[in-house]
Every structure is written in C-alpha cells, then in structure tokens.
Design a protein around this motif. Sequence first.
Motif, short mmCIF file in Angstrom:
data_model
loop_
_atom_site.label_atom_id
_atom_site.label_comp_id
_atom_site.label_asym_id
_atom_site.label_seq_id
_atom_site.Cartn_x
_atom_site.Cartn_y
_atom_site.Cartn_z
N ASN A 173 2.33 1.79 -3.43
CA ASN A 173 1.34 2.36 -4.36
C ASN A 173 1.16 3.85 -4.12
O ASN A 173 0.94 4.62 -5.07
CB ASN A 173 0.01 1.63 -4.22
N ARG A 174 1.29 4.27 -2.86
CA ARG A 174 1.19 5.71 -2.56
C ARG A 174 2.33 6.48 -3.20
O ARG A 174 2.13 7.55 -3.79
CB ARG A 174 1.19 5.92 -1.04
N TRP A 175 3.55 5.93 -3.11
CA TRP A 175 4.70 6.60 -3.75
C TRP A 175 4.55 6.62 -5.26
O TRP A 175 4.87 7.62 -5.92
CB TRP A 175 5.99 5.91 -3.35
N ASN A 218 -3.34 -0.97 5.61
CA ASN A 218 -3.82 0.12 4.79
C ASN A 218 -4.11 -0.41 3.39
O ASN A 218 -3.49 -1.36 2.93
CB ASN A 218 -2.79 1.24 4.73
N SER A 275 1.85 6.74 -6.95
CA SER A 275 0.85 7.76 -7.32
C SER A 275 1.45 9.17 -7.32
O SER A 275 0.89 10.07 -7.94
CB SER A 275 -0.34 7.70 -6.35
N GLN A 276 2.59 9.33 -6.65
CA GLN A 276 3.29 10.62 -6.62
C GLN A 276 4.37 10.70 -7.69
O GLN A 276 5.16 11.64 -7.74
CB GLN A 276 3.90 10.86 -5.24
N ASP A 330 0.83 -1.20 0.00
CA ASP A 330 0.00 0.00 0.00
C ASP A 330 0.87 1.25 0.00
O ASP A 330 0.59 2.22 -0.71
CB ASP A 330 -0.92 0.00 1.23
N ASN A 331 1.95 1.24 0.79
CA ASN A 331 2.85 2.38 0.82
C ASN A 331 3.53 2.56 -0.53
O ASN A 331 3.68 3.70 -1.02
CB ASN A 331 3.90 2.17 1.92
#
Length: 525
Positions: free
Chosen positions: A115-117, A338, A119-120, A112-113
Amino acid sequence: MKIFIWRSGYRLITTLCLLGLTAASEPVSKNQDIKLQIGIVQRFGAKPTAKLQLSPTKGDRLTLKFPVGSQQQTLVTDKPIQLTTIMETLNQPIVQEVLVLGDFRTFETAEDNANRWRSQGIEVEIAQPERWQVWAKRNTYSTPLIRRLLLQSIEKSGDENPYLATNIQQQIPKITWVVNGKNYSPNHLEVTSGKDLIRVSTDEQLQEKRLYSGKMTLQPNAYGTYTLVNTVPLETYVRGVLPHEIGINAPMAAMEAQAIIARTYALRNIRRFAVDNYQLCADTHCQVYQGLSGVAKNTDQAIAATRGQVLTYNNEIVDALYSSTTGGVTANFSDIWNGEDRPYLKPIIDAPNNNLWDLSRQNLADGQNFQKFINLKTGFNESTWDVFRWHKETDINKITKDLQKFLKAKKSPYSNFQKIEAMSIVERSTSGRILKLAVKTDIGVFTLHKDEVRSAFAAPVSTFFYIQPLNKGQKNIWGYAFIGGGLGHGVGLSQTGAQNLAKLGWSSTKILQFYYPGTKIKEGR
C-alpha cells in the motif's frame, strides 16, 4: 538468450457484498453457496523427484479435463493417477526476473508495504515464493530496461531494500501422468469425481491419503512451478479447518467461536494469492486446512450451529486474527505489523475477570511493569498451558547464526557481521510486545522491528518477552535468556483462552465479544 517474465493470468478480487457486508471479494448473492480456491500443494515441481497422487474413493471414478492444442480433452478413470515431475532441458536458457521491493515474514506486513508503494504511484503485487514479497507489477514493468529504470529511481530516493531477483534456468519442471498406458503433460489439469471426493497424497505423505471434497486443479503459479488448488464450498472448507485449529475435544462454545472466525477470516483474506490465481493457502500462513481428513462429530456440530455466521464491525467483515496463546494480554494490530489499527483489536487482559492488572495504570510499555506482569502466573485464561510462560536460553553462537541467516534473507548489509556485542529492547507497545530490538555488532547497530523478532531468533515463540545476558562463569557473554509468554502474534482471540472461558460457561457470542469488542455476529442464512 531470451528474456522470460513470469506471468499468471488472474482476476483481482475487489469488493464483497455478502448480505450487505463489505470486504475484499466480489459481489455474492445471499443464497449463493460461496466457493473458495485453496492452494493445498503450493509449489509442486520445485523438487525434480516430486510426486503427487490423486485417487477416487471406492466405487468412484475421476474425470480429467486438460487442453490438447486448441481442444479440451476429457478422460475418465477408476484408477489413481500419479503426477510426477520431469525436468525439461531448454534449447535456450530462460531468464526469470522480478523487481522485489521488499521481503517480509507475514502477509500483513507485506500488504502494508504494498500500500505504501501504491501511494507513491507504483503498481505492485504480493507474492510468496518462500517468504512474502512485494513485486513491482510484472505486466506493468515488463522489460529489463523499465525494471532497471524503476530500481535506479528508487535507489536515488535513498531506499536500498529493493533488488532485482534474477534466475537463469537451463531446465523447467514439466508435470506428467499416465492414463490407460498413455502419457500426458499439459500444464493445466482439472480433476473431478462422481462423488465429489478425491484422495490426495504427496511424496512426503504417501501413506496418508487425505480426503478432499470438491474439484482439484493443477495450474502454473508465478514461480515457474505448479499449485494444486482445491475448489470447495465455504462451509466444507470450515469443516477442514476446525479440527486442526481448535481440536475436536475443545468445549462446544469455543468450537463455535472458532467456526465463526474461521469463516470470517477466509472471506476477509481471499486476496492473498491473487498473483497465483487462487485465494488461500492450507497452512499457518492462512488457516490450517486438511480437507475432510480429521472431521469429527463435535466440530461438525459447531459448524452447523453457526452456519453462515460471520463477525462484523460497522457492517464490515472484521479482520478475524487469532493465535494459540496471548501470554495474558492481547495485542493491537500495530503492535505486530505495520498498518492501521482495527478498533476491535486492542489490548485486553486475557482473564475471566479484570482484577488481575490495570493496563491504564500499569502500562506494559514500561520494562519494570512488563517483568512484573510476566511473573504473574495464575488467574489468567491460559495459566495452565505450558506456553503461557517460558524461559529459553540460547548461546551467542546460535543467536549469531540465526541473525546472519535472517539478515541474508532480507538482503541486509548487516548480514556480514561476525560478532554480537550487545542486544537491548528499545521500545515496547502498551500490550508489552517488542516494537524495536537493537543489536550492536562489530560493523554497526541494526534494529529489528515488531514481528521481525520472531523470524530473527529461534528461541522466542512470540514478541512478548524480555532478555537477560548470561555469562555462566565465562569472562565473555555466553548467550541470552529469553523470558516471556504466549505462542503466536497474540492479536485477537486466544484459542486456549477461549477454551477456558467456554469451560466457565461463556457462550460463543460472549467469547467473541470479549476478544473482539464492539463486533456483531451476522447471520449468513
């Protein structure tokens, strides 16, 4: 001094079409016998004295293939080969450096982390040197300058978690072995046998030679050590999982259910070790797999009865998570990690009838409701199991040491605290799992989130508990009681619950529909 960046050539698996299904893999023909790559010894060479022995079965021979210069050499032997570690002193120190964007207890949280990076716009990869980590992708951020510029940019945005992990090495591990009196030490070795059977023992298990089917490959990983990888057909892999996950004496319907989700779990999770150029591990970070050691007639019968079957939702392979014991109610995916919830992973009262508790009217996010639920001990699928309910007391000194160790591993600024002043559960999910637990210390208050709680304390074996401060006649607090239930994350199927339902006459299909509502079994053959 030269700069050396860890590299691991790998193929990122992106799509799976298994009988028209979709998940994380590559196209596979219906009739193809799918093979998996399992890391059975993941960081060989980390200890200078590490040994690993590969042996043929009686009357068989091993074939060894390895590079010598630009050529491939092949050797055949009927003797065991022993791989040993020697530390090679370098003429010039090597600097190993990666930009770590986060440390995590589980792959799910790390993903999940990651995927967050992404997305940035930051390219990342997931690794597991010890704990799970998210790295800035080494091939993209390939120089010290680029990594430091990225770190500075992240820090300016207010995120203090990322850091540079730098290790200066004077020596590196080399693996060596002897065949017919001659020494060899290439960094890649492929071993097969005529009977497709190889016995493996490590220095921790010299008396226990586990038997594996398929090919063995010793290959470099992303951490400067080596991994022994077993390439094995899917159905044979499941044979090596079932005896160690559900046991050989479970009721047949429970074993059949476990076979289906073991197969499903493997196909869904083959992306886990892309950074190291294999797919799955052989321990509880994936599924426990011990080759053909421990296979039994009962488990083989369950595997044969379900051959090729996987669990699906809307024609997609499901995230077939399971745990030992739920404590009486299963959890949402997001109660533990998350990420987006899965519609087939949601809170279900783990009992053969639905009269024990109504979650819609008595939400377990409420602390009083939760304590009432914990006091219920009969009528559940798991009621007779010793970890269904538990009460553990831990003194404040032990809790302090556990938390300090956990926070240091996370590089948290709170790792320097000296005294715990209070602890409290701030938020629970509807299934009763702890979402936030606050710890007040002499340097401030920090919060543990979700599955971090199991990493931070030694006492609880799930996040399904409440706490009580204990004085035990002292003026100051002596410690805390952890009062709860279940073993593991509690998402999806309960292995103990499935066994109870099977004893009541439930079929494997009915058991799977109970724990994964809305799913269907897809025939693989």
